[in-house]
Design a protein around this motif. Structure first.
Motif, PDB file in Angstrom:
ATOM      1  N   GLY A 162       2.047  -6.697  26.241  1.00  0.00           N
ATOM      2  CA  GLY A 162       1.782  -5.925  25.369  1.00  0.00           C
ATOM      3  C   GLY A 162       1.320  -4.916  25.800  1.00  0.00           C
ATOM      4  O   GLY A 162       1.749  -4.124  26.817  1.00  0.00           O
ATOM      5  N   PHE A 163       0.807  -4.020  24.821  1.00  0.00           N
ATOM      6  CA  PHE A 163       0.259  -2.754  24.735  1.00  0.00           C
ATOM      7  C   PHE A 163      -1.438  -2.375  25.081  1.00  0.00           C
ATOM      8  O   PHE A 163      -2.205  -3.472  24.510  1.00  0.00           O
ATOM      9  CB  PHE A 163       0.543  -1.825  23.518  1.00  0.00           C
ATOM     10  N   SER A 164      -2.084  -1.554  26.084  1.00  0.00           N
ATOM     11  CA  SER A 164      -3.278  -0.907  26.250  1.00  0.00           C
ATOM     12  C   SER A 164      -4.240  -2.583  26.579  1.00  0.00           C
ATOM     13  O   SER A 164      -3.677  -2.727  27.932  1.00  0.00           O
ATOM     14  CB  SER A 164      -3.928  -0.377  25.182  1.00  0.00           C
TER      15      SER A 164
ATOM     16  N   ILE B  55       2.885  -1.955  28.821  1.00  0.00           N
ATOM     17  CA  ILE B  55       2.391  -0.813  28.439  1.00  0.00           C
ATOM     18  C   ILE B  55       1.530  -0.367  27.829  1.00  0.00           C
ATOM     19  O   ILE B  55       0.106  -0.815  27.345  1.00  0.00           O
ATOM     20  CB  ILE B  55       2.870  -0.670  26.868  1.00  0.00           C
ATOM     21  N   SER B  56       0.901   0.819  28.913  1.00  0.00           N
ATOM     22  CA  SER B  56      -0.346   1.694  29.018  1.00  0.00           C
ATOM     23  C   SER B  56      -1.322   0.970  29.486  1.00  0.00           C
ATOM     24  O   SER B  56      -2.329   0.978  29.164  1.00  0.00           O
ATOM     25  CB  SER B  56      -0.271   2.281  28.279  1.00  0.00           C
ATOM     26  N   GLY B  57      -1.966  -0.641  30.418  1.00  0.00           N
ATOM     27  CA  GLY B  57      -2.268  -0.989  30.473  1.00  0.00           C
ATOM     28  C   GLY B  57      -3.152  -0.588  31.768  1.00  0.00           C
ATOM     29  O   GLY B  57      -3.003   0.766  32.655  1.00  0.00           O
TER      30      GLY B  57
ATOM     31  N   TRP C 289       8.246  -4.934  33.284  1.00  0.00           N
ATOM     32  CA  TRP C 289       8.580  -3.604  32.911  1.00  0.00           C
ATOM     33  C   TRP C 289       7.578  -2.773  32.857  1.00  0.00           C
ATOM     34  O   TRP C 289       7.082  -2.672  32.238  1.00  0.00           O
ATOM     35  CB  TRP C 289       9.919  -2.868  32.054  1.00  0.00           C
ATOM     36  N   PHE C 290       7.002  -1.506  33.803  1.00  0.00           N
ATOM     37  CA  PHE C 290       5.784  -0.956  33.283  1.00  0.00           C
ATOM     38  C   PHE C 290       6.164   0.614  32.646  1.00  0.00           C
ATOM     39  O   PHE C 290       7.149   0.712  33.365  1.00  0.00           O
ATOM     40  CB  PHE C 290       4.756  -0.764  34.607  1.00  0.00           C
ATOM     41  N   ILE C 291       5.291   1.105  31.772  1.00  0.00           N
ATOM     42  CA  ILE C 291       5.962   1.815  30.921  1.00  0.00           C
ATOM     43  C   ILE C 291       4.433   1.755  30.279  1.00  0.00           C
ATOM     44  O   ILE C 291       3.231   1.636  30.251  1.00  0.00           O
ATOM     45  CB  ILE C 291       6.362   1.880  29.249  1.00  0.00           C
ATOM     46  N   HIS C 292       4.210   3.887  30.567  1.00  0.00           N
ATOM     47  CA  HIS C 292       3.196   4.714  30.988  1.00  0.00           C
ATOM     48  C   HIS C 292       3.380   5.822  30.600  1.00  0.00           C
ATOM     49  O   HIS C 292       3.903   6.220  31.432  1.00  0.00           O
ATOM     50  CB  HIS C 292       2.649   4.307  32.015  1.00  0.00           C
TER      51      HIS C 292
END
Length: 128
Positions: free
Chosen positions: A22-24, A47-49, A65-68
């Motif tokens: 998920g995103f945001s 992603i970007s949460g 996997w955290f992506i930000h």
């Protein structure tokens, strides 16, 4: 969650390979879903949460996997950074963390034009 359970009953889905991404707000829901149903997901990409910190021990057992982006002013990176550090303290074995320099509140283009996410996700399966 009910939809996933229903699809598992209807189709020949490999229960060891169910993923959530998920995103945001969807990334926040991703982390919440892992906490609520740790038995269901083999891995997650957030992603970007703005993550939930209620289920740290459960989260530490799931590949995430955290992506930000560090230029995200809508959902600042600090919450993902703190969660990642907390999971490291729990010796979470399969946690990845990408801080993308100068990325605002958007999906890093390299993620949706390439195979980076699918290649990582499909290596993960429940029980490994």
């Amino acid at each position: 969650m009910q939809l996933i359970d229903s699809l598992k009953k209807t189709y020949p889905i490999d229960s060891r390979r169910i993923y959530v991404i998920g995103f945001s707000m969807g990334a926040s829901a991703t982390i919440n879903s892992l906490g609520l149903r740790p038995d269901l997901f083999a891995a997650a990409v957030s992603i970007s949460g703005i993550p939930d910190f209620k289920h740290l021990n459960t989260l530490a057992k799931t590949p995430i996997w955290f992506i930000h982006g560090n230029a995200d002013t809508e959902n600042p990176i600090s919450s993902d950074s703190v969660l990642y550090k907390n999971l490291q303290l729990l010796h979470a074995p399969k946690i990845k963390y990408w801080e993308i320099d100068n990325l605002s509140h958007e999906v890093y283009p390299e993620l949706y034009i390439g195979n980076t996410i699918p290649e990582w996700l499909f290596k993960q399966k429940k029980g490994d």
